[in-house]
Every structure is written in C-alpha cells, then in structure tokens.
Design a protein around this motif. Structure first.
Motif, PDB file in Angstrom:
ATOM      1  N   ASN A 118       0.828  -1.202   0.000  1.00 16.10           N
ATOM      2  CA  ASN A 118       0.000   0.000   0.000  1.00 16.10           C
ATOM      3  C   ASN A 118       0.866   1.258   0.000  1.00 16.10           C
ATOM      4  N   SER A 119       0.211   2.397  -0.189  1.00 13.91           N
ATOM      5  CA  SER A 119       0.929   3.675  -0.171  1.00 13.91           C
ATOM      6  C   SER A 119       1.245   4.136   1.239  1.00 13.91           C
ATOM      7  N   GLY A 120       0.389   3.764   2.227  1.00 12.18           N
ATOM      8  CA  GLY A 120       0.580   4.197   3.598  1.00 12.18           C
ATOM      9  C   GLY A 120       0.163   5.625   3.869  1.00 12.18           C
ATOM     10  N   LEU A 121      -0.439   6.297   2.894  1.00 12.43           N
ATOM     11  CA  LEU A 121      -0.750   7.715   3.036  1.00 12.43           C
ATOM     12  C   LEU A 121      -2.025   7.994   3.821  1.00 12.43           C
ATOM     13  N   SER A 122      -2.781   6.961   4.146  1.00  7.64           N
ATOM     14  CA  SER A 122      -4.004   7.145   4.928  1.00  7.64           C
ATOM     15  C   SER A 122      -4.236   5.892   5.749  1.00  7.64           C
ATOM     16  N   SER A 123      -5.180   5.981   6.677  1.00  6.63           N
ATOM     17  CA  SER A 123      -5.486   4.819   7.504  1.00  6.63           C
ATOM     18  C   SER A 123      -6.119   3.699   6.700  1.00  6.63           C
ATOM     19  N   THR A 124      -6.743   4.023   5.580  1.00  3.38           N
ATOM     20  CA  THR A 124      -7.364   2.990   4.738  1.00  3.38           C
ATOM     21  C   THR A 124      -6.376   2.352   3.768  1.00  3.38           C
ATOM     22  N   THR A 125      -5.211   2.974   3.605  1.00  2.96           N
ATOM     23  CA  THR A 125      -4.168   2.398   2.739  1.00  2.96           C
ATOM     24  C   THR A 125      -2.901   2.164   3.556  1.00  2.96           C
ATOM     25  N   ALA A 126      -3.089   1.670   4.789  1.00  2.00           N
ATOM     26  CA  ALA A 126      -1.981   1.561   5.734  1.00  2.00           C
ATOM     27  C   ALA A 126      -0.996   0.479   5.329  1.00  2.00           C
ATOM     28  N   LEU A 127       0.252   0.720   5.676  1.00  2.00           N
ATOM     29  CA  LEU A 127       1.297  -0.288   5.566  1.00  2.00           C
ATOM     30  C   LEU A 127       1.168  -1.266   6.730  1.00  2.00           C
ATOM     31  N   LYS A 128       1.915  -2.370   6.684  1.00  2.00           N
ATOM     32  CA  LYS A 128       1.843  -3.368   7.745  1.00  2.00           C
ATOM     33  C   LYS A 128       3.041  -3.301   8.691  1.00  2.00           C
ATOM     34  N   THR A 129       4.222  -2.993   8.171  1.00  2.00           N
ATOM     35  CA  THR A 129       5.460  -3.110   8.945  1.00  2.00           C
ATOM     36  C   THR A 129       5.985  -1.728   9.312  1.00  2.00           C
ATOM     37  N   PRO A 130       6.110  -1.418  10.617  1.00  2.00           N
ATOM     38  CA  PRO A 130       6.578  -0.088  11.005  1.00  2.00           C
ATOM     39  C   PRO A 130       7.922   0.298  10.394  1.00  2.00           C
ATOM     40  N   SER A 131       8.865  -0.635  10.293  1.00  2.00           N
ATOM     41  CA  SER A 131      10.178  -0.302   9.735  1.00  2.00           C
ATOM     42  C   SER A 131      10.097   0.071   8.262  1.00  2.00           C
ATOM     43  N   VAL A 132       9.178  -0.529   7.539  1.00  2.00           N
ATOM     44  CA  VAL A 132       8.994  -0.171   6.129  1.00  2.00           C
ATOM     45  C   VAL A 132       8.497   1.265   6.024  1.00  2.00           C
ATOM     46  N   ALA A 133       7.576   1.645   6.898  1.00  2.00           N
ATOM     47  CA  ALA A 133       7.090   3.027   6.899  1.00  2.00           C
ATOM     48  C   ALA A 133       8.207   3.994   7.250  1.00  2.00           C
ATOM     49  N   MET A 134       9.022   3.661   8.251  1.00  2.00           N
ATOM     50  CA  MET A 134      10.101   4.556   8.643  1.00  2.00           C
ATOM     51  C   MET A 134      11.174   4.631   7.562  1.00  2.00           C
ATOM     52  N   GLN A 135      11.379   3.554   6.812  1.00  2.00           N
ATOM     53  CA  GLN A 135      12.318   3.595   5.687  1.00  2.00           C
ATOM     54  C   GLN A 135      11.841   4.585   4.624  1.00  2.00           C
ATOM     55  N   ARG A 136      10.561   4.640   4.397  1.00  2.00           N
ATOM     56  CA  ARG A 136      10.023   5.427   3.285  1.00  2.00           C
ATOM     57  C   ARG A 136       9.784   6.887   3.629  1.00  2.00           C
ATOM     58  N   ILE A 137       9.600   7.199   4.914  1.00  2.00           N
ATOM     59  CA  ILE A 137       9.230   8.562   5.277  1.00  2.00           C
ATOM     60  C   ILE A 137      10.444   9.486   5.204  1.00  2.00           C
ATOM     61  N   LEU A 138      10.208  10.736   4.846  1.00  2.00           N
ATOM     62  CA  LEU A 138      11.298  11.713   4.739  1.00  2.00           C
ATOM     63  C   LEU A 138      11.555  12.376   6.079  1.00  2.00           C
ATOM     64  N   SER A 139      12.816  12.468   6.454  1.00  2.00           N
ATOM     65  CA  SER A 139      13.224  13.252   7.619  1.00  2.00           C
ATOM     66  C   SER A 139      13.292  14.714   7.200  1.00  2.00           C
ATOM     67  N   ASN A 140      12.337  15.504   7.705  1.00  2.00           N
ATOM     68  CA  ASN A 140      12.208  16.895   7.277  1.00  2.00           C
ATOM     69  C   ASN A 140      12.329  17.820   8.491  1.00  2.00           C
TER      70      ASN A 140
END
Length: 799
Positions: free
Chosen positions: A288-310
């Motif tokens: 999934n894209s992870g951009l909303s609660s309805t398109t959530a990712l499953k693995t927290p580390s995958v989300a943290m890998q993809r998110i930008l440190s801003n």
C-alpha cells in the motif's frame, strides 16, 4: 648451497600449474559438493561451480591463492550469477566463511543467500556476516556477486571484521537484515584499526533495501581517524544519510553532523522518500501507499524507511490500533526512528508493540546513532528478551506517554544517551518487568535530562556477580549536566545488586573531571521497595542535589541509608517524609541542609550516616518521631501514601508544614503545579510535606478502612532462605487471617484463620505451599486481616 636453495624456493610458485576443479550437482563433473573441491585445491587453482542451488556453508579459512567462481568467470555471461546459488540454509553460520588468513582469494559470479552469521566472540550482538564474513588478516576480491536474504547481528549481507583488505566490484547487497548494525554491509570491530576497503568507481556495487537496528544498509564501526570512499550504482536513497549509512566512534566529542565517509557517491536511488505522514496497521499491507489509515502499511520499519526526515516540517509514522509485530524476513526487528520524525500510536492502551528475542545493543524501538529531535509517544511495549528502547547519543529527543509492561528483559530494559545527550522522558511507565541481570528500569547517560512522571512499579531482577551485569534496578543516570526527576513513582520493586549500586542512582560520569552537575529530585514517591546486598536505596550525586517534597517510606535495604549523597555533593533536603522502620534515612558526605522534613523516628534515633567532619544545618522546623498518618491500607499501592485529614483519624502533621522558599534551594527548582495525585501542589496555609497535598478536610467516605496504627506486621529475615519468622501485634482479640500470596495475587498458603487473643504472636513460614511443596524464588506477600484492619508485607525468597 644456501643461494641455490633460495633460488629454488623463489621458482616454486612459477612451477605450479593451476588446475580447474569443476563442481556440478548433476554428477557430470568430478565434484558435487563445493567444499570438497575447495579442500582439494592448492594455490592458483580455480573452483568452477556449474549452475545449481547448492545448500552449503563454505569455509575458506586459511586458504590462499584460490578463485571460487561460476561460469560467469569463464564466459562473461552474467546470467550465471543468478543461476549459481550458494545457500546457507539458515544454519547457524555464514554462507561463506573467511575466518582468518583467507588471502589472495577471489569470489566471483555467485549468488549468496540463506546465511545466518558467524559467532566471532561469543556475544549475540557480534554474530557477523550473514552471507559472507571476512575476519582478520584476509585479502579478497569480491566480484559480480548477488548477496541477498541473509541475516546476522553485525553485517546482515557482508561483515568485514578486524583488519582486512577487500576490493568490491559489481557486488549487489540487498534484502538482508542485521539484528544490530549494518543491514547490508558492516565494517569494523576494533578501535584504531585500518580497513583497506576499496569500492570500484567504474563497475559499481549496489547496496539497498536492507534493514537493521542501526545503519540500514552500511555501518562503519569504531574507525577513529579513518575515512572511507563509497561509490555505489544504487543505494536506498540518492545521497549519504546516516539512517542508511551510519557510523560509530567511541569518543566524548561526538558530533551528530560528522561524516566518516570522505566520498559517498550514488548514481541512483532504490526509493524516493515521502514527505508526508504515513500510517501502519497490523492489518495493513506493505504494497500500500501508507498515506491514509485505509491504505496503511503493515510493517513499522517499512514506513520509517520510506518517510522523509524533514527538519522544517516533522513527519510522523502513525501506528494504528492493535498489536504491531515488526517482522522482516521472519525476524523481529528494531523500529529505528529517523531524525526529525515521530513514531506515534493512539495511546498505550490502544497501540501495542510486541518484540521477541532482541539482542544487546538493539531494542524494540531505537533511534539513529546521534539522533536529532526524534519523538516516540503514545504506545505500549511488551518484550520477551532484549531492550524495549535503545537510543545511543540523542539530541533534543522526546519519549512520551509510553508504557513498558509484562516483559522479561536481559541485561537492560531501556537504554538511552551519550556524553552530550539531551532528552525529555515524560509520562513513561515501567511495570511488571523482570530483568535477568540488571536494570528493569531506565539507564540514561547525558548532559541535560528531564524525567517527568516516570513510574517504575512491581519490577524485579536476578542477581549476577559479574560487574558488567550489575545495575541500579529502576533508574541509573550517568550525569554531566542537569538532571531533573519529578512527579515520579518507584514502588513495590525488588533490586538485587551489590555495594555501589541501588534502586535508583544519579552520578557524575567517570573521567569527566571537575564539572558542575545539578540534580533535582522533586515530588516523588519511593515506597515499599526492597534492596538487597548492602546497598543504598537512592544515590543522588552531583555538585548540588535538591530533594524536595518526596515521600520515602516502607522500604527495606541492608545498609547505609534510604538516601545517600557523595563526598562532593552539597545537599538540600526539604519537605520530605522519611519513614523506613529502624533503618538509617540519610547518608551524606558534604554539607547537608535539612529543612522542614518529617521523620517517623525520634531525633535521637537511627537517622543519619555521615562523616563527623562534615556540616549539617538542621532547621528547627523538622518534625521527628511523629507518624505521618498514611491513609491507605496497602503499602504496595501509591494510594496508601495519601494523608489523613479528618476528625476521626486525625490530621497528618505533614499538612501545611512545608517550606516553599529556601535560601539553599537550587534556583532551577520550580514548585510544581500539582502533587503526585493531581491535587493543587499548594493548598491551604502552606505546602504539605511529602508527595501528597491534602485538599483539606476529606471526610471518611473518601478513604478506605484505615489501618489501625496498633496493628503491626513484620518478618525477619527479609530476604530469607528457606524460612522467615512472621510476627504481628493485634491490639484486640478476634478473628485473624494470615496468608501468603505470590506476585500474581494467587494464594500460596494460609497460616492462620482463627480466633486469636490480643497481643504479639509469631510463626514461621518455611517457604512451602498448601501441598507442602517448596515454592520458587521471588516476591511474596504476607497479608493479615482482622475485624478492623488489613496490612500487607512484601517478602523476598532467595535461593
């Protein structure tokens, strides 16, 4: 003759005729097992492996001058790389082991997978090199390799450990995991050792999509004064980032912006980070894209890998309701939080993270090495072996509204900090945690540390006489600046340790020289804890220590005092309740300013432990020999330490007896807005002594049935093995029930349940249950109930 012999020896390598030893699974070549061919090879030989899936762990140790290759070596056809697979089968070793003195060796044109790392020093966090481990005094060329789906603690794909010379060309390291450092590649192992690692600039390697506790793709460890040049075709992101390529240097002058890579040149990125919040659900999908609660990712580390440190606009990984299992390649992995990002749940009750079999140097939640402005909040953690939170060298980081519960940890539960670290720890609860060796609470190291509303409750540890495994139970802070601990509770814990350690400690770090360190310990409850083996309950050391409005009561310890400070500490103790039986209350080594405290012991009693040459100023407003009138019926709960304020039970002498302003107070101290129970901190004509502020007349309806002050319950010895004598004094005749319970509240044995005359009685519990079987070591409670009163006493059985 000697000259002739020397000439012959020089000519021997020239006379060697190299051979090609062929290996094929089909049986059409002389060998079907790669290791058998290697064992027969001599200097200059080529072990040529034909296509197939070879399930082997190969040992190249102490072999020189060989080439291990697929048909890509002879044909140049790269298809043979993916068709020739060496698979370690997830056995407990590296797929390819180069253990000392693998020299002048070439590995070319192979796929390497299924390795689990080699144990190179007996420590779980030092199982290195899942796919390939290169250990000490080796020289190799790694050419045209695919290294994937391997696992280790140090270097999930490739581990280069201790001094070696390695050349890498067209080596693709991806989809590996390291439970500690360097998911793809880890280099290092000793201080100040040179590592001659060369990356081809023309036929470049790729390192991407690996996961670790630190250094997702690359970790360069303990290489002070040495820099590396990295040239990559593909990396997880388009440029250097310490989240994906971190480093570690063991020094005091750490710098979060430092970079040991003299060159870090990337041609393309595996992914483009997302400048937005991402959502994770246990029912999500990593496609999934992870951009909303309805398109959530499953693995927290995958989300943290993809998110930008801003840094200018903090992004958050939202953990939705449910229990999250951060599993990658069938392994529980750390959720490593990037700089300037947040890992946030809904609440500790709604969002839970479970971790299993984590290892030293890692945790369920970790921060980037030298992390900046990271936040974790609003979830609970349960772990079975390992650390719950591990954050080494953090700056302006916040850990808030976290519950760590119902867990078994190994050496340390919660470890954070470094010499210059600064952190805020707010609303953190640690309960029902057992440590196999040392700290079930928090071990912190830093310069500026704020702890606000920490609870450590119903925790225990085992004793280990190895100094490295000894700790301080609930809280251990190595401080070189200002430490504030306020609005916190340490209750109903058992700390087994040795002299010099304690239930909770703040001390000035060794080797830092003369530094001004302030410790403020304010509005805290320390009650019903047991410390064994000749330790102080609390050790608060620094240049200046303020202990204000705390209740320290009903604790058991073997020597010294409930509160101790060092020989270089100037201590101000103000507005505190001390009520710890016949034990000493305060040990000090320098000036002590004692103002408006309440001691349940008489002034001539066993209160102080100090050097005669030191000064003590005792303000006339201290109260000695009076009962504080705690209003509860179970000392193992915080509610017990409320104060009576009614006509029937009396008014506690602590009410309105405190001091708001002192000439000795640390100017950084601020009177809190509320007491430990949420009442206004100042009510009535003045501040109350202790952690509880009475809101005036309460009426009996607001309190449970009070404990009769004449009813007493004790046992000796405590801790005990195998038996203890339990004594009680009942002021009135009547029915008495006296029973033993375990830490889960289950009845173990009833000792008395009958009419008993008034007076003092004693009996022996021999550590057996109702069936006559010996009970296990641990915490037990003896509970006495009469017609008018109930009391509970904690005991520790040690075998």
């Amino acid at each position: 003759m000697k000259k002739l012999l020397s000439l012959i020896l020089l000519l021997v390598p020239m006379l060697i005729v190299s051979e090609t030893l062929e290996v094929s699974l089909e049986g059409t070549k002389p060998y079907t097992v790669i290791q058998e061919a290697i064992d027969q090879a001599v200097y200059g030989d080529v072990i040529l492996v034909y296509p197939g899936h070879y399930y082997e762990n190969i040992d190249l140790s102490n072999r020189s001058g060989l080439t291990l290759a697929s048909l890509e070596y002879t044909t140049g056809n790269e298809d043979y790389i993916s068709e020739t697979i060496i698979d370690g089968s997830n056995n407990s070793d590296s797929t390819i082991l180069c253990w000392e003195n693998t020299t002048d060796f070439t590995i070319q044109g192979l796929s390497v997978t299924g390795g689990s790392g080699h144990d190179y020093d007996g420590q779980p966090h030092n199982v290195g090199g899942g796919g390939i481990i290169i250990y000490q005094n080796c020289s190799l060329d790694l050419l045209n390799l695919e290294v994937y789906n391997n696992r280790a603690a140090f270097g999930g794909g490739v581990g280069i450990i201790y001094s070696s010379e390695v050349y890498l060309e067209n080596v693709n390291i991806h989809n590996n995991i390291a439970r500690n450092k360097g998911g793809g590649l880890a280099i290092g192992g000793k201080l100040n050792q040179e590592y001659l690692i060369t990356f081809s600039q023309t036929n470049r390697c790729s390192i991407y999509n690996n996961f670790a506790n630190w250094g997702m793709d690359i970790h360069w460890y303990r290489t002070i004064g040495y820099t590396g040049e990295i040239y990559l075709k593909k990396f997880t992101k388009s440029s250097y980032d310490k989240y994906f390529a971190d480093w570690f240097e063991l020094d005091e002058d750490d710098n979060p912006e430092a970079n040991p890579y003299a060159v870090f040149d990337v041609e393309e990125a595996y992914l483009e980070e997302i400048d937005a919040d991402l959502y994770v659900s246990p029912e999500g999908d990593d496609s999934n894209s992870g951009l909303s609660s309805t398109t959530a990712l499953k693995t927290p580390s995958v989300a943290m890998q993809r998110i930008l440190s801003n840094p200018s606009n903090r992004n958050t990984v939202h953990l939705l309701a449910g229990t999250h299992h951060n599993i990658i390649n069938a392994e529980y992995m750390s959720i490593c939080v990037k700089d300037y990002t947040s890992l946030k749940g809904l609440s500790p009750a709604e969002t839970k993270i479970y971790g299993e079999n984590m290892i030293g140097g890692s945790g369920v939640v970790t921060f980037v090495n030298t992390s900046e402005s990271s936040v974790v909040k609003d979830f609970s953690i349960t772990i079975n072996i390992g650390f719950s939170i591990y954050a080494w060298r953090v700056y302006n980081c916040t850990i808030e509204n976290i519950v760590i519960e119902n867990s078994v940890v190994e050496m340390i539960n919660f470890l954070a900090g470094g010499p210059n670290s600064s952190m805020d720890i707010i609303n953190v609860t640690v309960k029902n945690v057992h440590a196999l060796y040392a700290d079930y609470g928090l071990r912190l190291w830093g310069n500026d540390i704020l702890i606000d509303n920490l609870t450590v409750e119903n925790c225990s540890n085992d004793f280990n006489d190895d100094w490295i495994y000894q700790g301080n139970g609930a809280l251990d802070i190595d401080n070189r600046g200002t430490t504030v601990i306020k609005n916190s509770k340490f209750i109903n814990n058992v700390c087994e340790s040795v002299l010099g350690f304690s239930l909770a400690r703040v001390f000035q770090g060794y080797g830092w020289g003369e530094q001004s360190t302030d410790v403020i310990f304010s509005n805290n409850l320390v009650a019903n804890n047991i410390c064994t083996n000749e330790v102080q309950l609390l050790q608060l050391n620094g240049s200046n220590v303020d202990v204000v409005n705390c209740t320290i009561a009903n604790n058991e310890f073997n020597s010294y005092a409930a509160l101790g400070t060092s020989g270089y500490t100037s201590t101000n103790i103000r507005n505190n309740i001390f009520s710890n039986g016949n034990l000493k209350e305060i040990a000090y080594g320098q000036d002590l300013y004692l103002e408006n405290n309440l001691f349940s012991k008489e002034e001539t009693g066993n209160i102080f432990y100090y050097h005669e040459s030191q000064n003590m100023l005792v303000n006339s407003n201290n109260i000695f020999g009076q009962d504080p009138l705690f209003a509860g019926d179970d000392p193992a709960t915080k509610e017990y330490y409320r104060l009576f304020a009614d006509n029937e039970n009396g008014y506690s002498p602590a009410i309105d007896s405190g001091l708001l302003i002192s000439e000795y107070a640390n100017p950084q101290y601020q009177t809190p807005e509320f007491d430990l129970f949420g009442n206004d901190r100042v009510y009535g004509s003045g501040i109350d002594i202790g952690c509880f502020e009475s809101p005036g007349y309460t009426g009996n309806e607001e309190y449970v049935l009070p404990v009769s002050q004449a009813l007493t319950l004790n046992n000796y010895p405590n801790p005990f093995n195998p038996e203890t004598t339990i004594s009680f004094n009942n002021p009135e005749s009547g029915k008495v029930s006296l029973s033993i319970y375990n830490i889960k509240g289950q009845l173990v044995k009833t000792l008395i349940d009958e009419e008993t005359p008034a007076g003092t009685h004693s009996l022996v519990w021999n550590g057996k249950d109702e069936r006559g079987k010996n009970v296990a070591s641990g915490i037990y409670f003896t509970k006495i109930k009469t017609d008018n009163s109930i009391q509970t006493k904690k005991m520790l059985l040690m075998k």
